[in-house]
Design a protein around this motif. Structure first.
Motif, mmCIF file in Angstrom:
data_model
loop_
_atom_site.group_PDB
_atom_site.id
_atom_site.type_symbol
_atom_site.label_atom_id
_atom_site.label_comp_id
_atom_site.label_asym_id
_atom_site.label_seq_id
_atom_site.Cartn_x
_atom_site.Cartn_y
_atom_site.Cartn_z
ATOM 1 N N VAL A 1 0.848 -1.199 0.000
ATOM 2 C CA VAL A 1 0.000 0.000 0.000
ATOM 3 C C VAL A 1 0.878 1.242 0.000
ATOM 4 O O VAL A 1 1.858 1.327 0.746
ATOM 5 C CB VAL A 1 -0.936 0.019 1.228
ATOM 6 N N ASN A 2 0.523 2.201 -0.859
ATOM 7 C CA ASN A 2 1.211 3.485 -0.920
ATOM 8 C C ASN A 2 0.543 4.422 0.072
ATOM 9 O O ASN A 2 -0.553 4.929 -0.173
ATOM 10 C CB ASN A 2 1.127 4.048 -2.341
ATOM 11 N N LEU A 3 1.183 4.662 1.207
ATOM 12 C CA LEU A 3 0.648 5.535 2.247
ATOM 13 C C LEU A 3 1.307 6.910 2.115
ATOM 14 O O LEU A 3 2.524 7.032 2.182
ATOM 15 C CB LEU A 3 0.916 4.951 3.631
ATOM 16 N N SER A 4 0.485 7.942 1.947
ATOM 17 C CA SER A 4 1.014 9.272 1.646
ATOM 18 C C SER A 4 1.841 9.857 2.783
ATOM 19 O O SER A 4 2.689 10.711 2.563
ATOM 20 C CB SER A 4 -0.139 10.219 1.315
ATOM 21 N N ASN A 5 1.598 9.418 4.007
ATOM 22 C CA ASN A 5 2.323 10.002 5.144
ATOM 23 C C ASN A 5 3.540 9.170 5.561
ATOM 24 O O ASN A 5 4.105 9.375 6.622
ATOM 25 C CB ASN A 5 1.378 10.151 6.342
ATOM 26 N N VAL A 6 3.949 8.219 4.724
ATOM 27 C CA VAL A 6 5.104 7.376 5.025
ATOM 28 C C VAL A 6 6.189 7.613 3.978
ATOM 29 O O VAL A 6 5.984 7.383 2.789
ATOM 30 C CB VAL A 6 4.719 5.884 5.040
ATOM 31 N N GLU A 7 7.348 8.122 4.422
ATOM 32 C CA GLU A 7 8.515 8.361 3.569
ATOM 33 C C GLU A 7 8.181 9.252 2.368
ATOM 34 O O GLU A 7 7.987 10.439 2.513
ATOM 35 C CB GLU A 7 9.149 7.027 3.146
ATOM 36 N N ASN A 8 8.033 8.696 1.170
ATOM 37 C CA ASN A 8 7.759 9.521 -0.010
ATOM 38 C C ASN A 8 6.696 8.862 -0.867
ATOM 39 O O ASN A 8 6.260 7.741 -0.600
ATOM 40 C CB ASN A 8 9.041 9.740 -0.820
ATOM 41 N N GLU A 9 6.269 9.574 -1.929
ATOM 42 C CA GLU A 9 5.144 9.102 -2.723
ATOM 43 C C GLU A 9 5.454 7.835 -3.515
ATOM 44 O O GLU A 9 4.538 7.183 -4.008
ATOM 45 C CB GLU A 9 4.690 10.203 -3.672
ATOM 46 N N GLN A 10 6.728 7.465 -3.641
ATOM 47 C CA GLN A 10 7.084 6.261 -4.370
ATOM 48 C C GLN A 10 7.342 5.075 -3.441
ATOM 49 O O GLN A 10 7.723 4.004 -3.890
ATOM 50 C CB GLN A 10 8.338 6.525 -5.219
ATOM 51 N N HIS A 11 7.110 5.278 -2.139
ATOM 52 C CA HIS A 11 7.361 4.213 -1.172
ATOM 53 C C HIS A 11 6.095 3.393 -0.933
ATOM 54 O O HIS A 11 5.019 3.942 -0.737
ATOM 55 C CB HIS A 11 7.829 4.808 0.156
ATOM 56 N N TYR A 12 6.249 2.074 -0.972
ATOM 57 C CA TYR A 12 5.134 1.178 -0.675
ATOM 58 C C TYR A 12 5.422 0.420 0.619
ATOM 59 O O TYR A 12 6.530 -0.068 0.822
ATOM 60 C CB TYR A 12 4.904 0.191 -1.818
ATOM 61 N N SER A 13 4.421 0.330 1.469
ATOM 62 C CA SER A 13 4.542 -0.395 2.728
ATOM 63 C C SER A 13 3.801 -1.725 2.626
ATOM 64 O O SER A 13 2.801 -1.844 1.906
ATOM 65 C CB SER A 13 3.947 0.425 3.883
ATOM 66 N N LEU A 14 4.296 -2.719 3.353
ATOM 67 C CA LEU A 14 3.568 -3.971 3.491
ATOM 68 C C LEU A 14 2.621 -3.836 4.676
ATOM 69 O O LEU A 14 3.055 -3.574 5.794
ATOM 70 C CB LEU A 14 4.531 -5.139 3.727
ATOM 71 N N VAL A 15 1.332 -3.987 4.426
ATOM 72 C CA VAL A 15 0.350 -3.811 5.501
ATOM 73 C C VAL A 15 -0.668 -4.947 5.475
ATOM 74 O O VAL A 15 -0.913 -5.569 4.434
ATOM 75 C CB VAL A 15 -0.405 -2.464 5.369
ATOM 76 N N TYR A 16 -1.242 -5.205 6.631
ATOM 77 C CA TYR A 16 -2.385 -6.108 6.734
ATOM 78 C C TYR A 16 -3.668 -5.288 6.682
ATOM 79 O O TYR A 16 -3.860 -4.371 7.481
ATOM 80 C CB TYR A 16 -2.344 -6.905 8.037
ATOM 81 N N GLN A 17 -4.538 -5.598 5.737
ATOM 82 C CA GLN A 17 -5.825 -4.928 5.619
ATOM 83 C C GLN A 17 -6.906 -5.814 6.247
ATOM 84 O O GLN A 17 -6.984 -7.008 5.940
ATOM 85 C CB GLN A 17 -6.176 -4.691 4.143
ATOM 86 N N PRO A 18 -7.747 -5.255 7.134
ATOM 87 C CA PRO A 18 -8.837 -6.058 7.698
ATOM 88 C C PRO A 18 -9.925 -6.330 6.658
ATOM 89 O O PRO A 18 -10.247 -5.472 5.838
ATOM 90 C CB PRO A 18 -9.370 -5.168 8.830
#
Length: 208
Positions: free
Chosen positions: A167-184
């Motif tokens: 998931v690309n989270l706008s408030n994490v690092e930069n706009e090209q950074h993707y985080s691994l997240v668990y979605q409910p």
């Protein structure tokens, strides 16, 4: 007709050699109250990446102006709305503005999707937009005649699953950074609701 009301719509446009852009104003025929106002400055695109944004107003100063604008532009119904929740995500660089959402409250409960939205210019404090979305003559269900919250919580827990995603989270690092997240997930979908009256599962569109 909009939201069950008769309204007057006014549109205006500025033309340039490269095209044009404009704004709009809508107000209710019966009361004269504004339903929608869109300042042309919202669409001019005058800011670019190399230009330093002149954010003169603090978020609190813009918040105070938004409250004043709500009282001025939506005077007959502003008492039905709560103050916005203040967070760090209210500023937008694309038009150098702050956006505030005033949620409608009925029987002590927030009405999802019914709000007053106000944009304030971060440099001048000018009103950039007002949008009020609300229907009249609604028969509101009795909020005391619902299933217990513990019972509803159990229904959600029984159907809870997690889905691993990038998931690309706008408030994490930069706009090209993707985080691994668990979605409910509930009932194999990311957004589900339980009818508080019947206990049946509903989608966001109100269908099983």
């Amino acid at each position: 007709t909009e939201q069950g009301k008769e309204v007057f719509d006014i549109y205006y446009m500025y033309e340039t050699e490269y095209g044009g852009t404009g704004g709009s104003l809508s107000f209710e025929k019966a009361t004269g109250e504004v339903i929608n106002y869109d300042n042309v400055k919202n669409h001019l695109g005058i800011y670019d990446e190399e230009e330093e944004l002149n954010k003169v107003l603090s978020q609190q100063q813009a918040f105070d102006k938004a409250i004043a604008y709500a009282k001025e532009w939506v005077p007959s119904s502003v008492h039905e709305y709560a103050l916005p929740y203040i967070s760090q995500d209210l500023y937008f660089e694309y038009n150098n503005s702050y956006n505030f959402i005033f949620p409608r409250i009925v029987n002590g409960l927030q009405v999802n999707g019914d709000n007053i939205s106000i944009d304030v210019d971060a440099e001048t404090g000018e009103l950039l937009s007002v949008y009020k979305y609300a229907y009249d003559n609604i028969e509101w269900p009795d909020p005391t005649d619902v299933m217990p919250i513990k019972e509803a919580t159990k229904l959600f827990k029984d159907e809870l699953n997690l889905d691993l995603q990038y998931v690309n989270l706008s408030n994490v690092e930069n706009e090209q950074h993707y985080s691994l997240v668990y979605q409910p997930m509930f009932k194999d979908t990311f957004i589900s609701n339980i009818d508080a009256k019947t206990g049946k599962w509903l989608s966001v569109f109100g269908t099983p």
